[in-house]
Design a protein around this motif. Sequence first.
Motif, PDB file in Angstrom:
ATOM      1  N   THR A 121       0.867  -0.683  -0.252  1.00 27.32           N
ATOM      2  CA  THR A 121       0.240   0.084   0.005  1.00 27.32           C
ATOM      3  C   THR A 121       0.890   1.111   0.277  1.00 27.32           C
ATOM      4  N   GLY A 122       0.477   2.367   0.087  1.00 28.86           N
ATOM      5  CA  GLY A 122       1.375   3.591   0.710  1.00 28.86           C
ATOM      6  C   GLY A 122       0.414   4.579  -0.569  1.00 28.86           C
ATOM      7  N   ASN A 123       0.595   6.044   0.062  1.00 26.08           N
ATOM      8  CA  ASN A 123       0.634   7.057  -0.817  1.00 26.08           C
ATOM      9  C   ASN A 123       0.302   7.314  -2.141  1.00 26.08           C
ATOM     10  N   PRO A 124       1.602   6.364  -2.827  1.00 31.41           N
ATOM     11  CA  PRO A 124       0.784   6.410  -4.641  1.00 31.41           C
ATOM     12  C   PRO A 124      -0.112   5.169  -4.692  1.00 31.41           C
ATOM     13  N   MET A 125       0.126   4.300  -4.464  1.00 31.59           N
ATOM     14  CA  MET A 125      -1.321   3.741  -4.761  1.00 31.59           C
ATOM     15  C   MET A 125      -2.967   4.340  -4.145  1.00 31.59           C
ATOM     16  N   GLN A 126      -2.552   5.149  -3.139  1.00 33.02           N
ATOM     17  CA  GLN A 126      -4.096   5.751  -2.419  1.00 33.02           C
ATOM     18  C   GLN A 126      -4.237   7.396  -3.235  1.00 33.02           C
ATOM     19  N   ILE A 127      -3.332   7.210  -3.807  1.00 30.79           N
ATOM     20  CA  ILE A 127      -3.411   8.510  -4.758  1.00 30.79           C
ATOM     21  C   ILE A 127      -4.147   7.973  -6.156  1.00 30.79           C
ATOM     22  N   TYR A 128      -3.466   7.097  -6.427  1.00 27.97           N
ATOM     23  CA  TYR A 128      -3.517   6.318  -8.220  1.00 27.97           C
ATOM     24  C   TYR A 128      -5.335   5.660  -7.283  1.00 27.97           C
ATOM     25  N   GLU A 129      -5.296   5.054  -6.836  1.00 26.50           N
ATOM     26  CA  GLU A 129      -7.067   4.204  -6.950  1.00 26.50           C
ATOM     27  C   GLU A 129      -7.780   5.568  -6.044  1.00 26.50           C
ATOM     28  N   SER A 130      -7.778   6.382  -5.674  1.00 20.20           N
ATOM     29  CA  SER A 130      -8.918   6.900  -5.133  1.00 20.20           C
ATOM     30  C   SER A 130      -9.122   7.808  -6.111  1.00 20.20           C
ATOM     31  N   SER A 131      -8.163   8.060  -6.847  1.00 19.35           N
ATOM     32  CA  SER A 131      -7.994   9.507  -7.961  1.00 19.35           C
ATOM     33  C   SER A 131      -9.099   8.928  -8.977  1.00 19.35           C
ATOM     34  N   ARG A 132      -8.390   7.857  -9.299  1.00 23.35           N
ATOM     35  CA  ARG A 132      -9.423   6.866 -10.854  1.00 23.35           C
ATOM     36  C   ARG A 132     -10.826   6.744 -10.443  1.00 23.35           C
ATOM     37  N   GLN A 133     -10.881   5.999  -8.934  1.00 26.00           N
ATOM     38  CA  GLN A 133     -12.382   5.789  -7.969  1.00 26.00           C
ATOM     39  C   GLN A 133     -13.006   7.400  -7.688  1.00 26.00           C
ATOM     40  N   MET A 134     -12.193   8.355  -8.057  1.00 25.53           N
ATOM     41  CA  MET A 134     -13.252   9.878  -7.514  1.00 25.53           C
ATOM     42  C   MET A 134     -13.415   9.910  -8.915  1.00 25.53           C
ATOM     43  N   LYS A 135     -12.375   9.760  -9.942  1.00 30.80           N
ATOM     44  CA  LYS A 135     -13.095  10.330 -11.339  1.00 30.80           C
ATOM     45  C   LYS A 135     -14.309   9.470 -12.201  1.00 30.80           C
ATOM     46  N   GLY A 136     -14.089   8.454 -11.618  1.00 35.19           N
ATOM     47  CA  GLY A 136     -14.431   6.973 -11.487  1.00 35.19           C
ATOM     48  C   GLY A 136     -16.586   7.264 -11.821  1.00 35.19           C
ATOM     49  N   SER A 137     -16.377   7.888 -10.415  1.00 32.48           N
ATOM     50  CA  SER A 137     -17.505   8.010  -9.561  1.00 32.48           C
ATOM     51  C   SER A 137     -18.220   9.187 -10.263  1.00 32.48           C
ATOM     52  N   PHE A 138     -17.215  10.322 -10.814  1.00 40.43           N
ATOM     53  CA  PHE A 138     -18.417  11.095 -10.826  1.00 40.43           C
ATOM     54  C   PHE A 138     -18.952  10.975 -12.448  1.00 40.43           C
ATOM     55  N   GLU A 139     -18.254  10.602 -13.305  1.00 38.25           N
ATOM     56  CA  GLU A 139     -18.706   9.586 -14.551  1.00 38.25           C
ATOM     57  C   GLU A 139     -19.374   9.185 -14.113  1.00 38.25           C
ATOM     58  N   GLN A 140     -19.458   8.085 -13.801  1.00 41.51           N
ATOM     59  CA  GLN A 140     -20.953   6.986 -13.489  1.00 41.51           C
ATOM     60  C   GLN A 140     -22.046   8.309 -12.756  1.00 41.51           C
ATOM     61  N   ALA A 141     -22.372   9.193 -11.283  1.00 42.95           N
ATOM     62  CA  ALA A 141     -22.891   9.859 -11.056  1.00 42.95           C
ATOM     63  C   ALA A 141     -23.385  10.733 -12.552  1.00 42.95           C
ATOM     64  N   ALA A 142     -22.257  10.771 -13.606  1.00 47.23           N
ATOM     65  CA  ALA A 142     -23.143  12.072 -14.592  1.00 47.23           C
ATOM     66  C   ALA A 142     -23.824  11.464 -15.120  1.00 47.23           C
ATOM     67  N   ILE A 143     -23.680  10.144 -15.960  1.00 46.25           N
ATOM     68  CA  ILE A 143     -24.419   8.527 -16.264  1.00 46.25           C
ATOM     69  C   ILE A 143     -25.889   8.479 -15.963  1.00 46.25           C
ATOM     70  N   TYR A 144     -25.586   7.996 -14.716  1.00 44.40           N
ATOM     71  CA  TYR A 144     -26.864   7.824 -13.780  1.00 44.40           C
ATOM     72  C   TYR A 144     -28.281   9.144 -13.441  1.00 44.40           C
ATOM     73  N   ALA A 145     -27.392  10.115 -13.749  1.00 42.44           N
ATOM     74  CA  ALA A 145     -28.095  11.907 -13.143  1.00 42.44           C
ATOM     75  C   ALA A 145     -28.846  11.969 -14.700  1.00 42.44           C
ATOM     76  N   THR A 146     -28.171  12.009 -15.931  1.00 42.08           N
ATOM     77  CA  THR A 146     -28.442  12.282 -17.180  1.00 42.08           C
ATOM     78  C   THR A 146     -29.677  11.370 -17.400  1.00 42.08           C
ATOM     79  N   VAL A 147     -29.896  10.153 -16.847  1.00 42.61           N
ATOM     80  CA  VAL A 147     -30.811   9.036 -17.534  1.00 42.61           C
ATOM     81  C   VAL A 147     -31.711   9.549 -16.616  1.00 42.61           C
ATOM     82  N   ILE A 148     -31.888   9.833 -15.219  1.00 45.39           N
ATOM     83  CA  ILE A 148     -33.343  10.010 -14.202  1.00 45.39           C
ATOM     84  C   ILE A 148     -33.750  11.395 -14.179  1.00 45.39           C
TER      85      ILE A 148
END
Length: 944
Positions: free
Chosen positions: A729-756
């Motif tokens: 683990t460590g900061n590189p893993m946390q930053i890499y994974e969380s950054s991708r997860q946050m970006k993906g979460s916003f994109e996923q939310a945008a898709i859900y939100a657009t449909v609804i």
Amino acid sequence: MSKDRTPESEATESSALTRPLRWITSLAVRFPKTTIALATAVTIAAVVLTAARLGFRNSRADLLNPRSEYHQRWLAYIKEFGDQEDVVVVVESKRPEQVLAAMKDVADALDRQPKLFCAVMHQYDFTRLRSKGLHYLTPEQLAAVGGFLDRAAPILQGDWDSLGLERMIGQMAMGIERMDAAQPAAAQAAASANMLGELDRATQMLSAALASPSDYRSPWPDALGSMSQLDMLGSQPLVTDDGKQGFVMLKLAAADKESFDPHTKGLDALRQIVAQVEARRPDTHIGLTGLPVMENDEMRASQTSMSWASILSFVGVAFVFLAGFGGWRHPLIGNVALMAGMAWAFGFATLAIGHLNILSSAFGAILIGQGIDFGVYYLAGYLQQRRETSTSADALVETAGSVGPGIATGAISTAIAFFAAGFTEFTGVAELGMIAGGGILLCFVAATVLLPAMIQLFDARRPAAAMPRQLELGGYLSRIHAHPIVTVAALVVISAIAGVGLKHLRYDHNLTNLQPAGLESVRLAKKLAEGTGQNAYYALSMAKSREEAMARKKAFLRQPSVLRVEEIASVMPDADARRRPLVEQIHARLGNLPRVAPQIAVAGGQGLDSALARLLRALPPGPQTSEILRRLQWARETIASLYPAEVASRIAQYQQRLAADTLERLSLLKSVSDPTPPQWSDISAGLATRFVGHSGKQLLKVYSKADIWDMPATERFIREVRSVDHNATGNPMQIYESSRQMKGSFEQAAIYATVIVCLVVYLDFNSLWYTFLALLPLGLGMLQMFGLMGLVNMPLNAANMIVLPLILGIGVDNGVHVVHDFRHQQGRNYRISNSTANAVFINTLGNMVGFGSLMIASHQGLKSLGQVLTIGMACCLFSALAMPSLLMLLSRRRAEECPADDATDARTVLYRRSYVNSSAIDEDDRPRPIPRQHANARIRERAH
């Protein structure tokens, strides 16, 4: 249909929300004091609940989903080593001695405040391990030490005269004479080799003693050579190779878990210590860096930026409202309703989540920016209706029926956009989505229940003529829409040009680019990473044993992307059960050493000469003994050539130096012969806490060769590290994974939100065509915003991604209200009404001014947030205000295809004239005022 219904009411009632909103408003304006009292009670309860139970989680780890595999690895590390990151005090000077002195001053001052600071370290200190140094030797090396003690056995028993030269040479001659010729050839060869080695050293020593007493040569030059590896068991300051830069590392012991920034108290005390030391040593410069310092600096800079931005925002928004509504009273009422809605929202956050985190703490600003929209649209519609009706109650019910459905659709759409984020994996985004979604709905309730009750209470006795006049924006826009084809063409061309930039749009993962420019902590961190390789971002691997740690280190260093590996497992000896008994034996034999070397008896020259002669006779001639024989013969000749007193003096001087040398070596052995094996408790606390966990696990820090913010390189680094340790683990893993997860979460939310959102807007209009038209300004605005960002090289990042739900909400609001306005005016030559134009313009401009004030911030994240919001809102406003030209073209075509009868057309034209610009209607054409005695009856009728 009632005779007093207008085309407006006919069109409005096509929305499923019209009747409920009219009914709710009629209740609120019929019982305004009761409504306000109930709202006040709920507000007080929400404030009390929030103050008592709402917590705050200030750790960045709280933003991550605890069920995520990568975060579970991080939590396992925190459980073993704690979550305190290192603070680094950087001392710089042109004089290395000043660096060392200042480092010690800082470390001493920190040690005196254990309640604030812990794990203080300014040097690698292994001195407590030195007393156990023999445990670092192999059993073979310990056997060699035992052999040395065997030869020194008479000395250990107190017979120091055995170091006399005459006695030593005589014993060697006796040993050669007594060699057993019956021994096997191999044994004879080994004994002969050992004897020749001792003879060689003895004759060299004798030659040195007789030739020059000051030229001392030890007889034990190789006997303790294995002890040289104990040199590492000392102390070494944390300085660069040139000594001009040093480091003091520490952890902050005290942390206020309920504070927005838990490290402020400790860092303020640390900065005071640094300033005092720097004042005493003016030749040095002392700075602070490390993740806690950078986060604290970032927090302080953002708070300062927000303070100035808030002042500018308040002044700017106040000016926009004053200019738009022509007075203070109604905007003030709208803001009171918004504050009540925000209080309810905080109460909802307390009940639904129970705490705020670093990300969700921004929901207050979101509610201010989005919640005021409802009040703006409501007030704009009400002020228009009030000038056309005789009572405020009737105007409020009409407003609920006309603009209410649009407000409701916008509120529900925006809330859904946030609620959609609540179903994503990134906890920070999910909690923000749930809190902000619920808060927006509550602000909508405040705008549709509390706001009309307050307006009724203040306006019931005021005549329509006393109402403030809004900005007549519809007339100005009519010039733009005078040539609708040109306006629509311009909208298409601008959108197409902006769309070219989409291919250049990128996402910036580098969190340091969000920090304020010029921070010393950031500058020092970059300087350390470039000059010394001391980066704050490294991978972490936990090993269960020393052997596992050393094996992993070798495996890590074989990976192409790994720069180096730090550990302290290597300072501990490997486990070998044979070692301890040998160390215990050595320790026992060294128990009776004198403090000072005793005097050794000196024999005369004749005795030494006799011993040399005996050795010459016993030593057989040959190639291996020729040099030894030559030295022996030279020694006899030298003795014969010197006075006896001179011979005795030289021998005595040499023998005493030999005794002192022997005692020093034996004392060294004794000082490192503690039979207790080394333990982690023998290492300084500052070092042990960083590398040894609570259960004894050992930590390895793995550094990358590449920039940690280079995502492809970091991905390779993580893949290679996890090929060695899957649980790294460590900061590189946390930053890499969380950054991708946050970006993906916003994109996923945008898709859900657009449909609804599309579904919600469809339910409002019950028409695919009108749904498309209502969403068109949002789609074009988003296209223009992202395209312009790509053209000007303005990336998306972790700070400005939060604008997506806000832009969605504002874009939907604008489009829905414009289309509702269009539907109200069924007929030819559509013109946007003053109330709709004013509401769209004031609402969006107010948000642009409010959020645009963030562009003055020194904090780069806040600055980018303000820039993106301003660009996005401007694009949505441009698209919304250009939409009437498209609707004009559509209304002309529909009117040509389906011409209305004269009566309907006359009513429509009359309504449009009154709705667009009440000031342009002749007195004879104004709608007849409703008598006051019929007002309540009309309210009841519309409620049903």
